[in-house]
Write an enzyme that holds these catalytic residues in place. Structure first.
Site, PDB file in Angstrom:
ATOM      1  N   GLY A 110       0.787  -1.226   0.000  1.00  0.00           N
ATOM      2  CA  GLY A 110       0.000   0.000   0.000  1.00  0.00           C
ATOM      3  C   GLY A 110       0.819   1.276   0.000  1.00  0.00           C
ATOM      4  N   GLU A 128       4.017   4.916   6.445  1.00  0.00           N
ATOM      5  CA  GLU A 128       2.812   4.083   6.335  1.00  0.00           C
ATOM      6  C   GLU A 128       1.794   4.729   5.405  1.00  0.00           C
ATOM      7  OE1 GLU A 128       1.524   1.349   6.829  1.00  0.00           O
ATOM      8  OE2 GLU A 128       1.777   0.521   8.836  1.00  0.00           O
ATOM      9  N   ASP A 129       1.075   3.893   4.690  1.00  0.00           N
ATOM     10  CA  ASP A 129       0.003   4.411   3.843  1.00  0.00           C
ATOM     11  C   ASP A 129      -1.208   4.808   4.693  1.00  0.00           C
ATOM     12  OD1 ASP A 129      -0.286   1.755   4.536  1.00  0.00           O
ATOM     13  OD2 ASP A 129      -1.055   1.083   2.612  1.00  0.00           O
ATOM     14  N   ASP A 142      -5.220   2.170  10.658  1.00  0.00           N
ATOM     15  CA  ASP A 142      -6.630   1.972  11.005  1.00  0.00           C
ATOM     16  C   ASP A 142      -6.697   1.483  12.458  1.00  0.00           C
ATOM     17  OD1 ASP A 142      -9.345   1.597  10.846  1.00  0.00           O
ATOM     18  OD2 ASP A 142      -9.261  -0.181   9.597  1.00  0.00           O
ATOM     19  N   GLY A 199      -4.260   0.085  13.899  1.00  0.00           N
ATOM     20  CA  GLY A 199      -2.908   0.315  14.429  1.00  0.00           C
ATOM     21  C   GLY A 199      -2.152  -0.980  14.678  1.00  0.00           C
ATOM     22  N   LYS A 210      -6.869   6.837  10.354  1.00  0.00           N
ATOM     23  CA  LYS A 210      -8.301   6.580  10.607  1.00  0.00           C
ATOM     24  C   LYS A 210      -8.439   6.284  12.094  1.00  0.00           C
ATOM     25  CE  LYS A 210      -9.670   3.249   7.684  1.00  0.00           C
ATOM     26  NZ  LYS A 210     -10.456   2.434   6.733  1.00  0.00           N
ATOM     27  N   ASP A 234      -5.592  -0.726  -2.177  1.00  0.00           N
ATOM     28  CA  ASP A 234      -6.391  -1.552  -3.090  1.00  0.00           C
ATOM     29  C   ASP A 234      -7.687  -2.039  -2.459  1.00  0.00           C
ATOM     30  OD1 ASP A 234      -5.297  -3.466  -1.255  1.00  0.00           O
ATOM     31  OD2 ASP A 234      -5.723  -5.027  -2.723  1.00  0.00           O
ATOM     32  N   ARG A 291      -5.160   0.399  -6.969  1.00  0.00           N
ATOM     33  CA  ARG A 291      -3.902   0.974  -6.464  1.00  0.00           C
ATOM     34  C   ARG A 291      -3.374   2.089  -7.359  1.00  0.00           C
ATOM     35  NH1 ARG A 291      -2.032  -2.259  -2.342  1.00  0.00           N
ATOM     36  NH2 ARG A 291      -2.145  -4.512  -2.658  1.00  0.00           N
TER      37      ARG A 291
END
Ligand code: 5GP
Length: 207
Positions: free
Chosen positions: A60, A113-114, A117, A119, A145, A173, A179
């Site tokens: 990602g 990191e992309d 969420d 974590g 997030k 994705d 992506r």
């Protein structure tokens, strides 16, 4: 940009075949570019006079890392890590089988990191990097997030804080698709996370 031009830009972005099924644009290509330049300027200032080893989790992070590193003015070796995530006995576990090639001991390391969420993935990556005894360790996430957080993680640099929606594009994705979109979009109909996470262990690399 005036709201009408922005609206038509968003509609054009969604009209390409690669964006089929994406419901809306959350972060445009232009906003991503601007924010990444800001983050890189801050990082270049913070690491001025030294270097920073950027550690990214595949797949990602590919777009974010590629754009961020090219904006950095300090030396920035890159290390990529494969991540497998599964649901085991009801809990979300993470496996990172490969060893680091760059020696991280005593160096300034930045995890790139992309998206963060729960974590859980980042927590596992932090533990893996810490075990190498870097001199410093900081975290830069493009998307945060926070609504679903389960593991305690501190993000030093954040691109955008977003609501708990399922996003795709710019490296992220859904079932292997999206992506290559140059923006971050929302797939309202995506079932996330249970159906995706409950795949069998073999071939369950979600990222
Ligand atoms: P966490 O361990 O923080 O719950 O999840 C991190 C990983 O889950 C990310 O690296 C990414 O692969 C995936 N993920 C979490 N939220 C999303 C999302 O909204 N969209 C996509 N495509 N992947 C997500």
């Amino acid at each position: 940009m005036c709201p009408r031009a922005e609206r038509s830009g968003r509609a054009r972005a969604l009209a390409v075949p690669a964006a089929q099924g994406v419901d809306r644009v959350l972060i445009t290509r232009a906003r991503l570019r601007r924010r990444i330049r800001e983050l890189a300027a801050q990082l270049s200032e913070d690491y001025a006079g030294g270097e920073v080893v950027c550690v990214g989790a595949l797949n990602g992070v590919i777009c974010f890392l590629a754009d961020l590193m090219r904006e950095l003015s300090v030396p920035a070796p890159v290390e990529l890590v494969h991540v497998d995530r599964f649901l085991e006995g009801g809990s979300h576990t993470v496996d990172m089988p490969n060893q680091f090639r760059e020696g991280l001991r005593g160096r300034d390391v930045l995890i790139v990191e992309d998206i963060v969420d729960t974590g859980v993935t980042l927590r596992a990556l932090v533990d893996k990097v810490r075990a190498e005894a870097p001199a410093t360790l900081k975290i830069c996430a493009l998307l945060d997030k926070p609504a679903h957080r389960q593991a305690e993680v501190h993000l030093d640099y954040v691109g955008f804080s977003i609501p708990p929606v399922f996003v795709v594009g710019y490296g992220l994705d859904y079932e292997g698709f999206y992506r290559n979109l140059p923006f971050v979009g929302v797939v309202d109909s995506a079932v996330w996370p249970p159906a995706l996470l409950e795949r069998p262990k073999s071939g369950s690399n979600l990222d």
